[in-house]
Design an enzyme around this catalytic site. Structure first.
Site, PDB file in Angstrom:
ATOM      1  N   GLY A   1       0.796  -1.234   0.000  1.00  0.00           N
ATOM      2  CA  GLY A   1       0.000   0.000   0.000  1.00  0.00           C
ATOM      3  C   GLY A   1       0.824   1.277   0.000  1.00  0.00           C
TER       4      GLY A   1
ATOM      5  N   ASP B   1       4.177  13.838  -9.839  1.00  0.00           N
ATOM      6  CA  ASP B   1       3.677  14.357  -8.564  1.00  0.00           C
ATOM      7  C   ASP B   1       4.674  15.366  -7.971  1.00  0.00           C
ATOM      8  OD1 ASP B   1       1.903  13.959  -6.014  1.00  0.00           O
ATOM      9  OD2 ASP B   1       3.943  13.544  -5.324  1.00  0.00           O
TER      10      ASP B   1
ATOM     11  N   LYS C   1       4.499  19.668  -7.283  1.00  0.00           N
ATOM     12  CA  LYS C   1       4.821  20.277  -5.981  1.00  0.00           C
ATOM     13  C   LYS C   1       5.928  21.325  -6.114  1.00  0.00           C
ATOM     14  CE  LYS C   1       3.353  16.110  -3.565  1.00  0.00           C
ATOM     15  NZ  LYS C   1       3.780  14.789  -3.099  1.00  0.00           N
TER      16      LYS C   1
END
Ligand code: HSE
Length: 439
Positions: free
Chosen positions: A186, A200, A204
């Site tokens: 996970g 990602d 940022k």
């Protein structure tokens, strides 16, 4: 006491954390800050979370019930993605509401349009949670470091890739093996593209560079390269040379423009960023007055991200509750700095070639590098035990990116080369503090 009314759109991992924190601290906020925060409406695709959170009575599946609710002061947008998040921002502004958001994909690309709309409507956007999750770096850049010209913002802004690289380094495993395990545990998404290919982190750093340098850096301006090509061999070789390999997001405010990029980077193993392991994030900020600073923490997760969202809510609520005017979104990008092309970068490189083990291959590859203006500082060669190939490692002196790119193409054209297996930039960390005042 005037209550400050909140509408929340998105009750997933972060939204649930936000509701919990606001409920938990309600009385404390009243007592210590004179702020009575009330969650008036909540919206999600289904009411399961709202039931669990005990807010089913204010639940709707229609986000417009939130953005158009006259009593609401602040809309919290936590659904992510571009649509309908854009429409949620626009409708909230049209109804005179401030928006707090964690939406890096949207703000990395469209903040200019949204900031203009917010300004026209006399409201604010706050996005602490959109960059490095729980680490309070947006407000630090906006407020606490206002006495500085920000020279460099660099850091580990993606927990998934830092987790993968850390396990590769600690256990000597390959990328695919660790990614599969990270997905099973996970730590990585089923579709890992946004994380492992660097997108990602690119969103940022675009947001942080825009705020820190007061100029517009769009996600599309960020040169972006992920970690799929980094191997256990590269990490081991880096270690032998005294480096660690990290996926760094780097933005430098240089006299030639903004140098902004995300890529696997070799940094000295003794540097503070090299010791950030697992899924943690860290942001290194250099201001001309303050010098080097570093902020460390969780870049994702329910409560860390909710912590950043609630901080933004409280900063707006402080004005609203006490009748102080909230200053509308200003024109934050006035500096209009050019973006430096990656081809202009000057840095050192690590090159790993997989070559045929035959006479003259070393001379051939070395000649290509020399012809393309790449000066070598170190060579090493290892023979693979189970194939007829060798691994050649070169470390270079400072070279120009466009020359390195030409050398890559020329190397790939050689018959004796099986693969240019990796080229990793070695960051010139001394350059990060160029322009700082002498203390
Ligand atoms: N997926 C991100 C990470 C967190 O791994 O850090 C959300 O931006």
């Amino acid at each position: 006491m005037r209550s400050v009314n909140i509408g929340i759109i998105g009750l997933g991992t972060v939204g649930g954390g936000v509701v919990h924190l606001i409920q938990r601290h309600h009385d404390d906020y009243v007592e210590h800050y004179g702020i009575d925060l009330q969650i008036k409406r909540a919206c999600s695709r289904s009411d399961g979370e709202a039931q669990k959170l005990g807010i089913a009575d204010i639940f709707s599946t229609n986000w417009q019930d939130v953005t158009s609710d006259e009593s609401i002061d602040i809309v919290i947008e936590l659904i992510g993605g571009e649509h309908p998040a854009t429409e949620i921002f626009e409708d909230a502004f049209a109804h005179g509401k401030h928006v707090v958001s964690a939406n890096k994909a949207l703000l990395g690309r469209h903040v200019e349009h949204l900031a203009k709309l917010a300004s026209e409507n006399g409201v604010q956007i706050k996005c602490e949670a959109a960059a490095a999750g729980g680490i309070p770096v947006v407000s630090t850049l906006e407020h606490d470091l206002a006495g500085n010209e920000i020279l460099t913002i660099a850091g580990i802004m993606n927990g998934t890739t830092n987790y993968i690289l850390s396990r590769m380094a600690q256990e000597g495993l390959g990328f695919d093996e660790v990614l599969a395990d990270a997905q099973r545990l996970g730590y990585a998404e089923a579709d890992p593209t946004a994380d492992v290919d660097g997108f990602d982190a690119a969103s940022k750093i675009a947001i942080l560079a825009s705020i820190g340098f007061r100029t517009r850096v769009n996600t599309d301006d960020v040169y972006t390269q992920g970690i799929r090509n980094v191997s256990a061999t590269d990490i081991e070789m880096a270690r032998e040379f005294g480096y660690a390999i990290k996926l760094l997001a780097i933005a430098r405010n240089t006299p030639q423009g903004v140098d902004v990029r995300v890529h696997p980077t070799m940094i000295p193993a003794t540097h503070q960023l090299a010791s950030v392991s697992g899924a943690m994030n860290a942001v290194f900020v250099v201001g001309d007055a303050v010098g080097e600073t570093m902020f460390y923490g969780a870049g994702a997760g329910s409560y860390p991200t909710a912590s950043a969202v609630v901080g933004d809510v409280m900063s707006l609520a402080d004005h609203i509750a006490h009748g102080k005017e909230v200053i509308p979104e200003s024109e934050p990008f006035g500096h209009n700095l050019p973006i430096r092309a990656i081809e202009e970068l000057h840095t050192r490189y690590y090159i790993r070639l997989t070559v045929e083990d035959k006479l003259g291959v070393l001379a051939e590859t070395t000649k290509v590098l020399a012809d393309d203006g790449i000066s070598i500082s170190h060579i090493s060669q290892t023979k693979s035990e189970d194939t007829d190939t060798c691994t050649l490692i070169y470390m270079t002196h400072t070279a120009k990116e466009s020359d390195m790119e030409k050398a890559r193409i020329d190397l790939e054209a050689l018959d004796s080369i099986r693969a240019v297996s990796s080229i990793i930039r070695i960051e010139d960390i001394e350059a990060w503090t160029e322009g700082a005042f002498d203390n």
